[in-house]
Design a protein around this motif. Structure first.
Motif, PDB file in Angstrom:
ATOM      1  N   UNK A 234       0.830  -1.204   0.000  1.00 57.58           N
ATOM      2  CA  UNK A 234       0.000   0.000   0.000  1.00 57.58           C
ATOM      3  C   UNK A 234       0.865   1.254   0.000  1.00 57.58           C
ATOM      4  N   UNK A 235       1.954   1.227   0.737  1.00 58.27           N
ATOM      5  CA  UNK A 235       2.853   2.382   0.788  1.00 58.27           C
ATOM      6  C   UNK A 235       3.526   2.621  -0.560  1.00 58.27           C
ATOM      7  N   UNK A 236       3.960   1.547  -1.211  1.00 57.77           N
ATOM      8  CA  UNK A 236       4.719   1.692  -2.451  1.00 57.77           C
ATOM      9  C   UNK A 236       3.839   1.908  -3.684  1.00 57.77           C
ATOM     10  N   UNK A 237       2.554   1.576  -3.603  1.00 61.38           N
ATOM     11  CA  UNK A 237       1.699   1.677  -4.789  1.00 61.38           C
ATOM     12  C   UNK A 237       1.666   3.075  -5.395  1.00 61.38           C
ATOM     13  N   UNK A 238       1.418   4.144  -4.621  1.00 63.66           N
ATOM     14  CA  UNK A 238       1.426   5.471  -5.264  1.00 63.66           C
ATOM     15  C   UNK A 238       2.792   5.859  -5.818  1.00 63.66           C
ATOM     16  N   UNK A 239       3.856   5.362  -5.206  1.00 64.10           N
ATOM     17  CA  UNK A 239       5.210   5.648  -5.699  1.00 64.10           C
ATOM     18  C   UNK A 239       5.475   4.871  -6.979  1.00 64.10           C
ATOM     19  N   UNK A 240       5.032   3.617  -7.011  1.00 62.50           N
ATOM     20  CA  UNK A 240       5.235   2.783  -8.197  1.00 62.50           C
ATOM     21  C   UNK A 240       4.409   3.270  -9.370  1.00 62.50           C
ATOM     22  N   UNK A 241       3.337   4.007  -9.103  1.00 64.80           N
ATOM     23  CA  UNK A 241       2.569   4.618 -10.183  1.00 64.80           C
ATOM     24  C   UNK A 241       3.241   5.910 -10.643  1.00 64.80           C
ATOM     25  N   UNK A 242       3.773   6.685  -9.699  1.00 66.79           N
ATOM     26  CA  UNK A 242       4.215   8.043  -9.998  1.00 66.79           C
ATOM     27  C   UNK A 242       5.638   8.126 -10.527  1.00 66.79           C
ATOM     28  N   UNK A 243       6.589   7.471  -9.881  1.00 63.31           N
ATOM     29  CA  UNK A 243       7.982   7.611 -10.306  1.00 63.31           C
ATOM     30  C   UNK A 243       8.196   7.161 -11.750  1.00 63.31           C
ATOM     31  N   UNK A 244       7.724   5.976 -12.157  1.00 64.04           N
ATOM     32  CA  UNK A 244       7.961   5.561 -13.551  1.00 64.04           C
ATOM     33  C   UNK A 244       7.268   6.456 -14.578  1.00 64.04           C
ATOM     34  N   UNK A 245       6.186   7.118 -14.189  1.00 64.37           N
ATOM     35  CA  UNK A 245       5.477   7.966 -15.153  1.00 64.37           C
ATOM     36  C   UNK A 245       6.069   9.371 -15.205  1.00 64.37           C
ATOM     37  N   UNK A 246       6.233  10.009 -14.054  1.00 66.34           N
ATOM     38  CA  UNK A 246       6.806  11.357 -14.039  1.00 66.34           C
ATOM     39  C   UNK A 246       8.251  11.341 -14.549  1.00 66.34           C
ATOM     40  N   UNK A 247       9.042  10.420 -14.032  1.00 69.97           N
ATOM     41  CA  UNK A 247      10.425  10.331 -14.486  1.00 69.97           C
ATOM     42  C   UNK A 247      10.509   9.723 -15.881  1.00 69.97           C
ATOM     43  N   UNK A 248       9.513   8.920 -16.222  1.00 74.65           N
ATOM     44  CA  UNK A 248       9.463   8.378 -17.575  1.00 74.65           C
ATOM     45  C   UNK A 248       9.264   9.467 -18.611  1.00 74.65           C
ATOM     46  N   UNK A 249       8.422  10.466 -18.291  1.00 73.74           N
ATOM     47  CA  UNK A 249       8.250  11.605 -19.193  1.00 73.74           C
ATOM     48  C   UNK A 249       9.582  12.313 -19.411  1.00 73.74           C
ATOM     49  N   UNK A 250      10.326  12.532 -18.330  1.00 74.70           N
ATOM     50  CA  UNK A 250      11.627  13.193 -18.442  1.00 74.70           C
ATOM     51  C   UNK A 250      12.610  12.327 -19.231  1.00 74.70           C
ATOM     52  N   UNK A 251      12.498  11.017 -19.028  1.00 77.26           N
ATOM     53  CA  UNK A 251      13.397  10.094 -19.725  1.00 77.26           C
ATOM     54  C   UNK A 251      13.159  10.128 -21.233  1.00 77.26           C
ATOM     55  N   UNK A 252      11.893  10.081 -21.639  1.00 75.12           N
ATOM     56  CA  UNK A 252      11.585  10.151 -23.070  1.00 75.12           C
ATOM     57  C   UNK A 252      12.003  11.504 -23.633  1.00 75.12           C
ATOM     58  N   UNK A 253      11.844  12.549 -22.841  1.00 75.54           N
ATOM     59  CA  UNK A 253      12.272  13.879 -23.266  1.00 75.54           C
ATOM     60  C   UNK A 253      13.774  13.905 -23.554  1.00 75.54           C
ATOM     61  N   UNK A 254      14.556  13.268 -22.704  1.00 78.64           N
ATOM     62  CA  UNK A 254      15.999  13.197 -22.935  1.00 78.64           C
ATOM     63  C   UNK A 254      16.294  12.386 -24.194  1.00 78.64           C
ATOM     64  N   UNK A 255      15.516  11.336 -24.421  1.00 78.87           N
ATOM     65  CA  UNK A 255      15.699  10.543 -25.629  1.00 78.87           C
ATOM     66  C   UNK A 255      15.441  11.353 -26.876  1.00 78.87           C
ATOM     67  N   UNK A 256      14.396  12.172 -26.827  1.00 73.67           N
ATOM     68  CA  UNK A 256      14.097  13.039 -27.957  1.00 73.67           C
ATOM     69  C   UNK A 256      15.242  14.007 -28.205  1.00 73.67           C
TER      70      UNK A 256
END
Length: 600
Positions: free
Chosen positions: A389-411
């Protein structure tokens, strides 16, 4: 076939870091071993390679259309759903007795990751699996018999129908109503919006799991019930009839265009019927099961899109010549170097790798906790559940928010080409943006983390997490090369605890607006530290393998790459916690509305 995920890394995380085969010692998973896990992963990879990835761009450029009340999707969707249904992949995690393969969630997470990395525009099966699981868990035998097998077979699509025009995240404000009928069904009236896969011609039926208020029910969330509302309902004579669920509109989206997002209207003709799932007025608690599963699934989607973008960026950087190295820029007679040799490009690629592989490790950690909670009892089960329960909001948020930044760096790695349709990065950049919004925005997830999960049972969940992290730090200290990173992680845990202690008094005083004012910044801090833990776990496994002096040349390169990326994460990403912690402990309040609000 272009690469869109790294199978070697997936195996490393699944088998070496998180030890999925250990689960087979439990009775529930004893029918499996690594061989069966590999067979499942090979099967989904085959489907992804042949039915999904080759159509990534075409699915985007030929989005669903609503015409004369019918929704037409890309023709590739139907054979894809048929293949995953016949292959048992939609219900892979379901018990044997309910038509599933009884596989661990850890393996299921990898299945979802591969599919979404191949083509996230074909985002259908997770919704069906989640809806079918709710019916299987809370439904009557008649509902289970009527719906689950068809859904898991890929013949019927499932959805979660929560949002209404006037009620987004505020589910207490929903107005869709249900009125009991003599035959035991309920007459449904209302509207739902942003319903992913809410209508399509690739299946024979669409089954909506819908939050509805029974007439006369209590106000707020306590009066919400959950209903099964199909597009076509089964009559007593065995025929199917239109259930008065109308596709009113289709949203034209920035990305993920292969999956229709629908505006649905129920009961225009007064003939929409729904069937109560479980007990009346307990719908939100039931739906949270699917919502929590969906939050993890969205995190997987974010990591998967970032994975595909990293693979594309890496391939381009290895093949694109540009200028000379900085120390050789005046040697004009020498050949150009590949851009991967430029330090700033290397930094961007390391950032992408660190985010993708750190995120996937966090997601598999969460899936492992789900599996252990399923097979455990008593206090052990409670502890695993609290950690999940503690990690669920983090596991949803970190890969998506940081994923956006990651794809941005790829671009950025691709430069001007990244902004064109000649390469897939522009589509990935569009596709991943929705993941920070799906199943609760980052702000909602952040308030959940700080406002609920950090305080649940007097803070037991974070105490359990910090104890797990301390075990990793202790193990890392057995390697001299990892001791600096173990020390850094220990310092970050202390910093996080200090920030939390600064904020908690506001909650104790009842000032929740001040307590949660910067919850999103707290989430960012928490995510950076949690993924640092995951990278130290990966570093330990890699260092153990290198210390054995027998991994082989290719594996040596792989493990050394892991150590290098771990170091990058600690030296480049972890220091960002300093600024976040400073702001979170700053007494200056700038965002809470006062009586005389400063105009913006």
């Amino acid at each position: 076939m272009p690469q869109y995920f790294d199978r070697r890394n997936l195996d490393f995380l699944l088998y070496e870091v998180h030890d999925a085969p250990e689960l087979t010692k439990y009775l529930y998973f004893e029918a499996h071993d690594r061989e069966t896990f590999d067979l499942v992963l090979d099967s989904v990879t085959q489907i992804a390679d042949t039915l999904m990835h080759p159509h990534y761009r075409d699915v985007d450029r030929n989005p669903p259309e609503l015409k004369d009340g019918k929704v037409t999707v890309h023709p590739q969707i139907k054979p894809f759903l048929k293949a995953v249904g016949e292959g048992g992949l939609i219900g892979a995690g379901f018990p044997f007795g309910k038509g599933g393969q009884q596989l661990p969630e850890m393996v299921g997470a990898c299945v979802d990751f591969i599919q979404m990395a191949a083509n996230n525009g074909m985002m259908y099966t997770g919704l069906t699996s989640g809806a079918a699981n709710l019916i299987a868990t809370f439904g009557s035998p008649a509902l289970v018999d009527a719906y689950v097998a068809k859904m898991l077979g890929g013949q019927w699509q499932g959805t979660m129908a929560l949002t209404e025009p006037q009620a987004g995240s505020s589910l207490s404000d929903i107005t869709t109503t249900a009125e009991p009928q003599p035959d035991g069904s309920y007459r449904i009236t209302g509207q739902k919006v942003f319903i992913s896969a809410g209508d399509l011609d690739a299946v024979d039926n669409v089954v909506h799991l819908m939050l509805v208020r029974i007439k006369g029910a209590p106000k707020g969330t306590k009066g919400i019930s959950l209903f099964v509302v199909p597009k076509f309902r089964l009559e007593e004579d065995g025929s199917f009839v239109d259930n008065d669920v109308t596709s009113t509109g289709i949203y034209h989206k920035l990305g993920q265009r292969g999956t229709p997002a629908m505006h649905l209207t129920m009961g225009d003709r007064g003939d929409c019927h729904g069937w109560l799932l479980g007990e009346a007025n307990r719908g939100l608690s039931y739906m949270f099961q699917m919502m929590n599963e969906a939050r993890i699934a969205v995190g997987i989607t974010g990591a998967a899109i970032a994975s595909a973008a990293y693979c594309a960026s890496l391939e381009y950087a290895r093949e694109r010549p540009q200028s000379r190295r900085l120390n050789e820029k005046n040697q004009l007679d020498s050949p150009q170097t590949m851009i991967i040799n430029h330090p700033d490009v290397k930094r961007m690629l390391l950032f992408q790798k660190a985010i993708v592989e750190g995120s996937l490790s966090l997601l598999l950690e969460s899936a492992r906790l789900s599996d252990l909670a399923h097979v455990s009892k008593g206090e052990e089960k409670e502890n695993y559940t609290l950690l999940l329960e503690l990690l669920t909001p983090v596991a949803k948020t970190f890969p998506t928010e940081m994923g956006v930044r990651s794809v941005n760096e790829g671009l950025q790695v691709l430069g001007g080409y990244g902004f064109t349709e000649d390469f897939p990065l522009e589509q990935m950049y569009r596709d991943i943006r929705i993941t920070t919004i799906y199943e609760g925005t980052t702000g909602i997830q952040s308030q959940d983390l700080l406002g609920r999960k950090m305080t649940i049972q007097g803070g037991k969940a974070p105490r359990l997490l910090f104890a797990e992290i301390d075990k990793t730090i202790t193990e890392a200290n057995t390697h001299e090369t990892l001791q600096p990173y173990a020390k850094m992680l220990g310092e970050e845990i202390q910093r996080l605890q200090k920030v939390t202690s600064t904020l908690l008094p506001f909650a104790q005083q009842g000032d929740y607006e001040r307590f949660l004012m910067d919850a999103t910044l707290y989430m960012e801090l928490f995510g950076l530290v949690t993924v640092a833990w995951q990278w130290l776990k990966q570093g330990i496994v890699a260092q153990n393998a290198l210390s054995d002096n027998s991994p082989g040349e290719s594996n040596t390169d792989f493990y050394e790459g892991k150590i290098q990326t771990m170091k990058y994460y600690f030296h480049y990403e972890v220091p960002k916690t300093l600024g976040l912690a400073k702001r979170l402990q700053d007494p200056e309040v700038l965002t809470i509305v006062k009586e005389r609000e400063v105009k913006m």
